[in-house]
Design a protein around this motif. Sequence first.
Motif, PDB file in Angstrom:
ATOM      1  N   PRO A 297       0.806  -1.226   0.000  1.00 45.19           N
ATOM      2  CA  PRO A 297       0.000   0.000   0.000  1.00 45.19           C
ATOM      3  C   PRO A 297       0.835   1.269   0.000  1.00 45.19           C
ATOM      4  O   PRO A 297       0.842   2.012   0.968  1.00 45.19           O
ATOM      5  CB  PRO A 297      -0.823  -0.132   1.292  1.00 45.19           C
ATOM      6  N   ALA A 298       1.529   1.540  -1.092  1.00 41.94           N
ATOM      7  CA  ALA A 298       2.334   2.761  -1.215  1.00 41.94           C
ATOM      8  C   ALA A 298       2.263   3.267  -2.645  1.00 41.94           C
ATOM      9  O   ALA A 298       2.108   2.479  -3.584  1.00 41.94           O
ATOM     10  CB  ALA A 298       3.780   2.470  -0.828  1.00 41.94           C
TER      11      ALA A 298
ATOM     12  N   ASN B 260       4.205   5.608  -5.767  1.00 41.10           N
ATOM     13  CA  ASN B 260       5.572   5.914  -6.235  1.00 41.10           C
ATOM     14  C   ASN B 260       6.587   4.833  -5.891  1.00 41.10           C
ATOM     15  O   ASN B 260       7.707   5.132  -5.468  1.00 41.10           O
ATOM     16  CB  ASN B 260       6.059   7.250  -5.668  1.00 41.10           C
TER      17      ASN B 260
ATOM     18  N   ASP C  63       9.322   3.027  -6.876  1.00 41.02           N
ATOM     19  CA  ASP C  63      10.184   3.297  -8.025  1.00 41.02           C
ATOM     20  C   ASP C  63      11.029   2.073  -8.379  1.00 41.02           C
ATOM     21  O   ASP C  63      11.107   1.112  -7.616  1.00 41.02           O
ATOM     22  CB  ASP C  63      11.058   4.526  -7.740  1.00 41.02           C
TER      23      ASP C  63
ATOM     24  N   ASP D 156      14.194   1.769  -8.497  1.00 38.07           N
ATOM     25  CA  ASP D 156      15.323   1.529  -7.592  1.00 38.07           C
ATOM     26  C   ASP D 156      14.867   0.718  -6.383  1.00 38.07           C
ATOM     27  O   ASP D 156      15.652  -0.018  -5.793  1.00 38.07           O
ATOM     28  CB  ASP D 156      15.954   2.845  -7.128  1.00 38.07           C
ATOM     29  N   LYS D 157      13.585   0.846  -5.996  1.00 34.44           N
ATOM     30  CA  LYS D 157      13.050  -0.004  -4.934  1.00 34.44           C
ATOM     31  C   LYS D 157      12.844  -1.421  -5.452  1.00 34.44           C
ATOM     32  O   LYS D 157      13.137  -2.393  -4.766  1.00 34.44           O
ATOM     33  CB  LYS D 157      11.707   0.547  -4.433  1.00 34.44           C
TER      34      LYS D 157
ATOM     35  N   ALA E 131      20.163  -0.463  -8.221  1.00 36.96           N
ATOM     36  CA  ALA E 131      21.105  -0.403  -9.348  1.00 36.96           C
ATOM     37  C   ALA E 131      22.273  -1.372  -9.211  1.00 36.96           C
ATOM     38  O   ALA E 131      22.803  -1.853 -10.211  1.00 36.96           O
ATOM     39  CB  ALA E 131      21.623   1.020  -9.507  1.00 36.96           C
ATOM     40  N   ARG E 132      22.659  -1.698  -7.959  1.00 37.94           N
ATOM     41  CA  ARG E 132      23.844  -2.561  -7.816  1.00 37.94           C
ATOM     42  C   ARG E 132      23.593  -3.970  -8.357  1.00 37.94           C
ATOM     43  O   ARG E 132      24.525  -4.738  -8.539  1.00 37.94           O
ATOM     44  CB  ARG E 132      24.291  -2.603  -6.357  1.00 37.94           C
TER      45      ARG E 132
ATOM     46  N   LEU F 119      22.145  -4.496 -11.315  1.00 34.42           N
ATOM     47  CA  LEU F 119      21.918  -4.391 -12.762  1.00 34.42           C
ATOM     48  C   LEU F 119      23.121  -4.873 -13.559  1.00 34.42           C
ATOM     49  O   LEU F 119      23.172  -4.705 -14.767  1.00 34.42           O
ATOM     50  CB  LEU F 119      21.624  -2.943 -13.166  1.00 34.42           C
ATOM     51  N   LYS F 120      24.096  -5.468 -12.880  1.00 31.59           N
ATOM     52  CA  LYS F 120      25.333  -5.809 -13.576  1.00 31.59           C
ATOM     53  C   LYS F 120      25.259  -7.155 -14.271  1.00 31.59           C
ATOM     54  O   LYS F 120      26.251  -7.626 -14.818  1.00 31.59           O
ATOM     55  CB  LYS F 120      26.500  -5.794 -12.584  1.00 31.59           C
TER      56      LYS F 120
ATOM     57  N   ASN G  27      16.238  -3.757  -0.959  1.00 31.74           N
ATOM     58  CA  ASN G  27      16.435  -2.876   0.200  1.00 31.74           C
ATOM     59  C   ASN G  27      15.267  -2.925   1.185  1.00 31.74           C
ATOM     60  O   ASN G  27      15.435  -2.623   2.364  1.00 31.74           O
ATOM     61  CB  ASN G  27      16.657  -1.426  -0.249  1.00 31.74           C
TER      62      ASN G  27
ATOM     63  N   CYS H  58       7.861   3.990 -11.311  1.00 32.79           N
ATOM     64  CA  CYS H  58       8.443   5.236 -11.799  1.00 32.79           C
ATOM     65  C   CYS H  58       9.971   5.169 -11.688  1.00 32.79           C
ATOM     66  O   CYS H  58      10.511   4.341 -10.962  1.00 32.79           O
ATOM     67  CB  CYS H  58       7.905   6.427 -11.018  1.00 32.79           C
ATOM     68  N   GLY H  59      10.629   6.046 -12.417  1.00 31.91           N
ATOM     69  CA  GLY H  59      12.091   6.078 -12.373  1.00 31.91           C
ATOM     70  C   GLY H  59      12.704   5.543 -13.639  1.00 31.91           C
ATOM     71  O   GLY H  59      12.301   5.911 -14.731  1.00 31.91           O
ATOM     72  N   SER H  60      13.659   4.667 -13.477  1.00 27.40           N
ATOM     73  CA  SER H  60      14.521   4.284 -14.592  1.00 27.40           C
ATOM     74  C   SER H  60      13.823   3.363 -15.578  1.00 27.40           C
ATOM     75  O   SER H  60      12.759   2.818 -15.298  1.00 27.40           O
ATOM     76  CB  SER H  60      15.795   3.641 -14.049  1.00 27.40           C
TER      77      SER H  60
ATOM     78  N   HIS I 241      15.139  -4.728 -15.912  1.00 27.09           N
ATOM     79  CA  HIS I 241      15.443  -5.598 -14.778  1.00 27.09           C
ATOM     80  C   HIS I 241      14.299  -5.574 -13.767  1.00 27.09           C
ATOM     81  O   HIS I 241      14.144  -6.531 -13.008  1.00 27.09           O
ATOM     82  CB  HIS I 241      16.749  -5.145 -14.114  1.00 27.09           C
TER      83      HIS I 241
END
Lengths: 203, 476
Positions: free
Chosen positions: A15-16, A18, A20, A22-23, A27-28, A30-31, A45, A79-81, A85
């Motif tokens: 229940p939130a 936005n 995103d 990154d949540k 990014a770490r 994405l390699k 996270n 939202c975001g990038s 992934h």
Amino acid sequence: MKPFTTLTGVAAPLPAANIDTDKIIPARFLKTIARTGLGQHLFANMRFNEDGSEKPDFVLNQPAYRNSEILIAYENFGCGSSREHAPWALLDFGIRCVIAPDFADIFHNNSFKNGILPIRLPREICEKLMDDARLGGNARLTVDLERSVVVRPNGEEIPFEIDPFRRHCLLNGLDDIGQTLQHKPAIDSFEARQRAAQPWLYA
Amino acid sequence: MSAEKPRTLFDKIWAHHVVDTLPDGTALLYIDRHLVHEVTSPQAFEGLRVAGRPVHRPDATMAVIDHNIATDETRRTGILDPESRLQVETLEHNVVEFGVPFIPLLDARQGIVHVIGPEQGLSLPGMTIVCGDSHTSTHGAMGALAFGIGTSEVEHVLATQTLLQKPAKNMRVTVDGQLPLGCTAKDIVLAIIGKIGTAGGTGHVIEFAGEAIRALDMAGRMTVCNMSIEAGARAGMVAPDQTTFDYVKGRPFAPKGEAFDRAVAWWSTLPSDPGAHFDKEVFLRAEDIVPMVTWGTSPEDVAPITASVPDPAAAVDETRRAQLQRMVEYMGLTPGQKLTDLKVDVVFIGSCTNSRIEDMRAAAAIAKGRHVAEGVRAMVVPGSGLVKLQAEQEGLDRVFLDAGFEWREAGCSMCLGMNPDKLTPGQRSASTSNRNFEGRQGPGGRTHLLSPAMAAAAALAGHLADVRDWQPVGSA
């Protein structure tokens, strides 16, 4: 791509607004050079402590939601990038459908390319589905793409709208590139016209 | 008089690039320029390999490495992180196998994909430009339709030079008047996002217009368009004008001689017609803008530097209240605390938003003759090798080094936690990048977004600071 027809499963409540990318996948992670294996890092996270242990409060760590196949969230999910992934991580975890009032454009697009169905429903309906989802394994939702309805645990059917072309591709698990290459003659003649009018676009 | 319906800049570029229309209205859109980087391309090349498909137009494609690389001397001795190294080597291998033009890591032209596109003249007015990166919206500053795509679409463009797209809606954000002292393009775009929110542009392409936008140089326009994705827009654009043409002229991939004149004649027809329809319009007065800084973990949670941390308890909506509470906790803030009282650990000047020569100059002007506060790590990361060279020719590297800033090599650096430049948990940064999401600059990191001049002021003060109190030494 795996076709999407009908899905009955546990829905996890998030229940939130936005939430995103990154949540969804920091990014770490994405390699990778593969599409698979990202499920272990989904919501990293929010799901794990720094030492790698699970955060017991996070919904996907609770026994009832470990095998969730549907997510319910609020506005502007993804939202975001542009990272694909994000849908790869969802899919690898086992999520095939996300229901929210609206989605960020690129995430929305990326989902369809991976056999994940993003469903837009008004906030008040998402709140009802959120309540359903809070019942855990006792209340499974059914998403029927053939009929474009979400079926609540009480049997109520909620119709949703979906672009017909995207619905067709999802139902049949169709690869976009193969379809586009059927338009090769049109692409060739476009290029011939453009090359004459704007030769600087061609090396 | 033409009987044609007045069209927007977006409508015109769109119409120019429709190859075919599917029965349901989906367009097959031609893509003029495809920029490729190491993070979002490996799975796309793998898809081509599996299907036995070639790259349709290598000459319309350009690849570069930017996200994973170190921005210190270790980049010359090889990437230490094995996963980062594999991703970089995979691109180096793919460009050879598929014949895609490539700017190698140690080439002077190497840099952030959204800096080198315009810099090399790869991004031109009237083009459709895509890249597997949301900040592709940057290139809209050229008067192009430029947007980020996912990896499946990267593969689709590599294979077909087209994308399946539904037309976006038209939105115009007009900023009239003149910017006050201390305000820059970054403050304009942060003010816009603060006004319309991170979903304010969803489904739309934003055209930025008005006197204050026209007055921006190309770097400023790129900053504004760069962050249109943070307002949820598919793309941002600025109509091409003499500023654009002067910028493009003479760049390596730009048309030359008679071809340039022909191009300018066409580009001059692209600005939106008077009376063109916009589905959504937003107006701001430049005079009302003050230097801005984000306090929360979404770019819409932005405030004038003179403001204080808001009180989550004041929010009416329950979801919003919980969200604000979470932000205040994550960011280590106290409601009512003045933003200028927030001490910073790290200052980052760089990223595809603010790493061009103009940004370097703006930061250097504030830093010159002063020194970074004790305990602050301040880094300046130029957006490309060429920006770095130019800055060094102008002596800006000396200004920064003398003031106690680090002067580094080009790359995405501390914009995102994918390379050695990261925040440690709990560290607070003043950053000229574009996203303040939780963990964006490293797990547990706390990001405040602001302009290069504001970032320089924060480095000198040791806390978030009002750049108007830190005007260049010797100026009135």
